[in-house]
Design a protein around this motif. Sequence first.
Motif, PDB file in Angstrom:
ATOM      1  N   SER A   1       1.176   8.274  14.412  1.00 56.11           N
ATOM      2  CA  SER A   1       1.926   7.304  15.217  1.00 56.11           C
ATOM      3  C   SER A   1       2.649   6.291  14.340  1.00 56.11           C
ATOM      4  N   ILE A   2       2.004   5.867  13.248  1.00 54.66           N
ATOM      5  CA  ILE A   2       2.680   4.890  12.393  1.00 54.66           C
ATOM      6  C   ILE A   2       3.815   5.544  11.619  1.00 54.66           C
ATOM      7  N   LEU A   3       3.680   6.839  11.318  1.00 57.22           N
ATOM      8  CA  LEU A   3       4.783   7.544  10.666  1.00 57.22           C
ATOM      9  C   LEU A   3       6.003   7.599  11.583  1.00 57.22           C
TER      10      LEU A   3
ATOM     11  N   ALA B   1       9.169  -4.642   5.168  1.00 60.04           N
ATOM     12  CA  ALA B   1       7.870  -5.184   4.771  1.00 60.04           C
ATOM     13  C   ALA B   1       6.798  -4.445   5.559  1.00 60.04           C
ATOM     14  N   LEU B   2       5.828  -3.891   4.852  1.00 62.52           N
ATOM     15  CA  LEU B   2       4.753  -3.111   5.471  1.00 62.52           C
ATOM     16  C   LEU B   2       3.434  -3.820   5.204  1.00 62.52           C
ATOM     17  N   PHE B   3       2.933  -4.509   6.223  1.00 61.01           N
ATOM     18  CA  PHE B   3       1.733  -5.322   6.053  1.00 61.01           C
ATOM     19  C   PHE B   3       0.529  -4.655   6.713  1.00 61.01           C
TER      20      PHE B   3
ATOM     21  N   SER C   1       2.942   5.875   5.136  1.00 62.32           N
ATOM     22  CA  SER C   1       4.150   5.100   5.447  1.00 62.32           C
ATOM     23  C   SER C   1       4.920   4.771   4.179  1.00 62.32           C
ATOM     24  N   ARG C   2       4.208   4.376   3.142  1.00 60.14           N
ATOM     25  CA  ARG C   2       4.845   4.051   1.865  1.00 60.14           C
ATOM     26  C   ARG C   2       5.633   5.253   1.352  1.00 60.14           C
TER      27      ARG C   2
ATOM     28  N   ILE D   1       8.712  -2.782  -3.876  1.00 60.78           N
ATOM     29  CA  ILE D   1       8.752  -4.147  -4.400  1.00 60.78           C
ATOM     30  C   ILE D   1       7.372  -4.750  -4.221  1.00 60.78           C
ATOM     31  N   GLY D   2       6.646  -4.878  -5.323  1.00 59.99           N
ATOM     32  CA  GLY D   2       5.333  -5.476  -5.233  1.00 59.99           C
ATOM     33  C   GLY D   2       4.397  -4.682  -4.344  1.00 59.99           C
ATOM     34  N   LEU D   3       3.510  -5.400  -3.679  1.00 65.27           N
ATOM     35  CA  LEU D   3       2.443  -4.784  -2.915  1.00 65.27           C
ATOM     36  C   LEU D   3       2.913  -4.161  -1.612  1.00 65.27           C
ATOM     37  N   ASP D   4       3.817  -4.814  -0.891  1.00 67.71           N
ATOM     38  CA  ASP D   4       4.074  -4.413   0.489  1.00 67.71           C
ATOM     39  C   ASP D   4       5.532  -4.519   0.931  1.00 67.71           C
ATOM     40  N   HIS D   5       6.458  -4.689  -0.003  1.00 66.50           N
ATOM     41  CA  HIS D   5       7.870  -4.774   0.338  1.00 66.50           C
ATOM     42  C   HIS D   5       8.627  -3.575  -0.237  1.00 66.50           C
ATOM     43  N   PHE D   6       9.744  -3.275   0.391  1.00 67.76           N
ATOM     44  CA  PHE D   6      10.620  -2.188  -0.053  1.00 67.76           C
ATOM     45  C   PHE D   6      12.057  -2.646   0.143  1.00 67.76           C
TER      46      PHE D   6
END
Length: 447
Positions: free
Chosen positions: A214-216, A231-233, A266-267, A278-283
């Motif tokens: 579902s998240i995909l 941003a994927l938190f 997701s990543r 970008i870092g931990l949780d940004h793209f």
Amino acid sequence: MTFLPSKLPQLPRYTSYPTAPHFNAQSASDAQNILYSSITCDAPVSVYIHIPFCDRLCWFCGCHTKHTLKYEPVAAYVKTLIREIEQFRRRVSVRPKLNFLHFGGGSPSMLRPAEARLIKEALNTTFEFTTDAETSVEVDPNDACESMMDALSILGMTRASLGVQDFNPIVQDAINRPQGFEETKALVDALRLIGVSSLNIDALYGLPFQTEQSILKTTQQVISLEPDRIALFGYAHVPSIKKHQNMIDAKALPTDDERIKQASASRTVIQEAGYETIGLDHFAKKYDSLARAKRDGKLRRNFQGYTTDQAKTLLGFGASSISSNREVYVQNHVATNTYQRLVSQGESVAGKGLVLSQDDQIRAFMIEALMCNFKLDGAELIERFGNVGTDYILEMEAAALADPYEICDFEQNILKIRPNRYDFVRLIASRFDAYLNSGQSTYSKAV
């Protein structure tokens, strides 16, 4: 060997170090005096404006906000906000340059044109906007209307950040966040038409009833909107702090293993779509300023997350907002009523603060380097802080030796997070957190 602990630890997101729970009321006045005395008309500053109201309370939310069905409290709050900005102007007696302006909440997209104009006029009087100044606004698609678009234009918005979280109706119902894909797409198109040059979309994993599949699907829908940034938190379930999160059925939350799989899947999809991590949780798309900052070694991290902002001073206005420079943190009173009362009485609204010791400053540098670059170079420590940095290089080596999960390597005085272990950088950053086991703070899961 088991790669991960059987239960993920709860750790700070490290948008600051020391983190906000370790600020204290006794330091507020001294910290504010140091901050204000450092402000000049030459060095650019950044400004954060907090609007702590929403017209619907999302059950997953971890922000300082309050629910209102009427606009009158928002309008009254803006008048107080203007007075706080005026009091700051009288206090510092200079007109600093402003190059980054961020509106957060709550839902700043609730602002109507009249209040947006008042805020903009106060900022124009108090600060000198640089020619390349950026103005970002957090936008709730459910606020979309002609009045909202007019208000955003008055604020001079150049970057919009849209909260999506998840497009699955079952998940939306579980977090009280109904939001259709088509209405979100219509808003994205409208924002592009009024000249918004950069668009960010927030999504969450770890929500109730979410699955990897579902998240995909949500991730692919987000990508189809062609945002410049994503941003994927990970959802932080802390009902002991945010009481409204008790509305969420904890039994419907994914397991730690499922959270990790959701984040990883997701990543991968985001990266395959051409976004740079970008870092931990940004793209970000490769042309975006965030991606350029990463490549140039200029990526920063502050209370709004990853940023290109190079200003040494951040000024926060509004209830609960935080101001900072390299030496201090100052947080305004969180309670809106207290904040408004103090402003009306002409008193300081600084509720908590912290004056950073040299150890704090060194550890802040170390943690930010890991969170931004996944790398910490001992030579940079010594260059910036002198020979005292040698002691911290020993800590870097010890952190690598004590790593049972093969997250990092230490060679030639450089600590590096392994490329396939970036999701777990907070586990290593926390090794340099001298405050971690003090107090009763509650944090989000490490992934």
